[in-house]
Design a protein around this motif. Structure first.
Motif, PDB file in Angstrom:
ATOM      1  N   LYS A 135     -78.783 -16.676  55.910  1.00  0.00           N
ATOM      2  CA  LYS A 135     -77.497 -16.010  55.737  1.00  0.00           C
ATOM      3  C   LYS A 135     -77.464 -14.704  56.505  1.00  0.00           C
ATOM      4  CE  LYS A 135     -74.164 -14.676  52.153  1.00  0.00           C
ATOM      5  NZ  LYS A 135     -73.938 -14.522  50.701  1.00  0.00           N
ATOM      6  N   ASP A 136     -76.386 -14.485  57.255  1.00  0.00           N
ATOM      7  CA  ASP A 136     -76.161 -13.244  57.965  1.00  0.00           C
ATOM      8  C   ASP A 136     -75.220 -12.372  57.137  1.00  0.00           C
ATOM      9  OD1 ASP A 136     -76.143 -11.866  60.874  1.00  0.00           O
ATOM     10  OD2 ASP A 136     -74.134 -11.739  60.012  1.00  0.00           O
ATOM     11  N   GLY A 140     -72.098 -14.687  57.231  1.00  0.00           N
ATOM     12  CA  GLY A 140     -72.272 -15.625  56.116  1.00  0.00           C
ATOM     13  C   GLY A 140     -73.405 -16.590  56.412  1.00  0.00           C
ATOM     14  N   TYR A 141     -73.328 -17.788  55.861  1.00  0.00           N
ATOM     15  CA  TYR A 141     -74.402 -18.776  56.028  1.00  0.00           C
ATOM     16  C   TYR A 141     -74.401 -19.322  57.452  1.00  0.00           C
ATOM     17  CZ  TYR A 141     -74.994 -18.506  51.004  1.00  0.00           C
ATOM     18  OH  TYR A 141     -75.227 -18.044  49.741  1.00  0.00           O
ATOM     19  N   THR A 151     -68.767 -19.993  55.117  1.00  0.00           N
ATOM     20  CA  THR A 151     -69.036 -20.682  53.855  1.00  0.00           C
ATOM     21  C   THR A 151     -69.834 -21.955  54.104  1.00  0.00           C
ATOM     22  OG1 THR A 151     -67.031 -22.015  53.975  1.00  0.00           O
ATOM     23  CG2 THR A 151     -66.850 -19.894  52.864  1.00  0.00           C
ATOM     24  N   THR A 152     -69.720 -22.516  55.305  1.00  0.00           N
ATOM     25  CA  THR A 152     -70.289 -23.816  55.714  1.00  0.00           C
ATOM     26  C   THR A 152     -69.690 -24.972  54.923  1.00  0.00           C
ATOM     27  OG1 THR A 152     -72.208 -24.000  54.212  1.00  0.00           O
ATOM     28  CG2 THR A 152     -72.480 -22.641  56.194  1.00  0.00           C
TER      29      THR A 152
END
Length: 243
Positions: A135-136, A140-141, A151-152
């Motif tokens: 996760k960044d 985010g992911y 969110t992926t």
């Protein structure tokens, strides 16, 4: 990833799934692709339980390297040949993991809850072994495909839009609703059946709940238009898209 990297991921997830505690996950089957017979492999693909074998795109991108070494599936059934799972994990197909819940009917909240429970189960087992999802803090992911970063999460429903799907401007309308439309069997499905897989187009910058609500509200609008067409009413897609 190298061959040894994929094998490491595959062993890690196998170890995690053996220790699932939830009643709907604890008796599942873990099946490496290398241990499948050709008939078993083709049967699972045709039943849309297992990912496809590599095509030109996955080979060119490197995602199909060393296939099928290190690839596997976890499914929450005791017999994958005779039963259809509603929770699955694909290992090293495109990303390290693709986690899925599939349910019949319109209980979106129930499907989302089932997915999150499975994700938490896996996350707990990973953390016990010193691992976590990448996760960044800003993005985010992180996943292989840039369109899925954030969110992926891709939330979708299969919707029969026999009349609307034939009209010019249908796909533009879907885009204006911040959705995307695929064939019933995914992005490579080019056969028109009148049934579409409608999902959220965005992954980045919004919460999972917001993206699900966008999908639900957009699909409701598409169904409303389809019902108008069914009873013979004229519909101007361009005007609807503008509004």
């Amino acid at each position: 990833m190298s061959r040894s990297d994929r094998r490491k991921v595959e062993r890690l997830i196998h170890d995690c799934t053996k220790n699932f505690q939830a009643s709907n996950l604890s008796n599942g089957v873990y099946l490496p692709v290398l241990s499948m017979t050709n008939d078993q492999n083709l049967d699972l693909i045709e039943r849309h339980i297992l990912f496809d074998n590599p095509n030109e795109w996955t080979i060119a991108s490197g995602l199909g390297r060393d296939w099928p070494d290190g690839r596997a599936i976890y499914a929450n059934v005791s017999d994958i040949q005779s039963q259809t799972p509603d929770f699955m994990i694909w290992i090293n197909e495109e990303d390290h993991l693709r986690i899925m819940t599939l349910k019949k009917g319109g209980d979106i909240q129930g499907a989302f809850t089932s997915l999150m429970n499975g994700v938490r189960e896996l996350e707990r087992e990973l953390q016990l072994r010193g691992w976590h999802f990448a996760k960044d803090p800003r993005l985010g992911y992180l996943v292989s495909c840039p369109t899925n970063v954030g969110t992926t999460m891709r939330a979708s429903v299969h919707v029969r839009l026999v009349n609307l799907g034939k009209l010019p401007g249908f796909f533009q309308l879907v885009q204006r609703l911040k959705l995307e439309a695929r064939g019933k069997y995914g992005e490579t499905d080019r056969q028109y059946t009148g049934v579409f897989d409608i999902s959220n187009a965005e992954r980045l910058g919004k919460s999972e709940v917001t993206l699900i609500n966008i999908m639900v509200e957009g699909v409701a609008k598409l169904i409303e238009i389809e019902r108008q067409l069914e009873i013979g009413e004229s519909v101007n897609i361009d005007e609807i898209a503008k509004s």
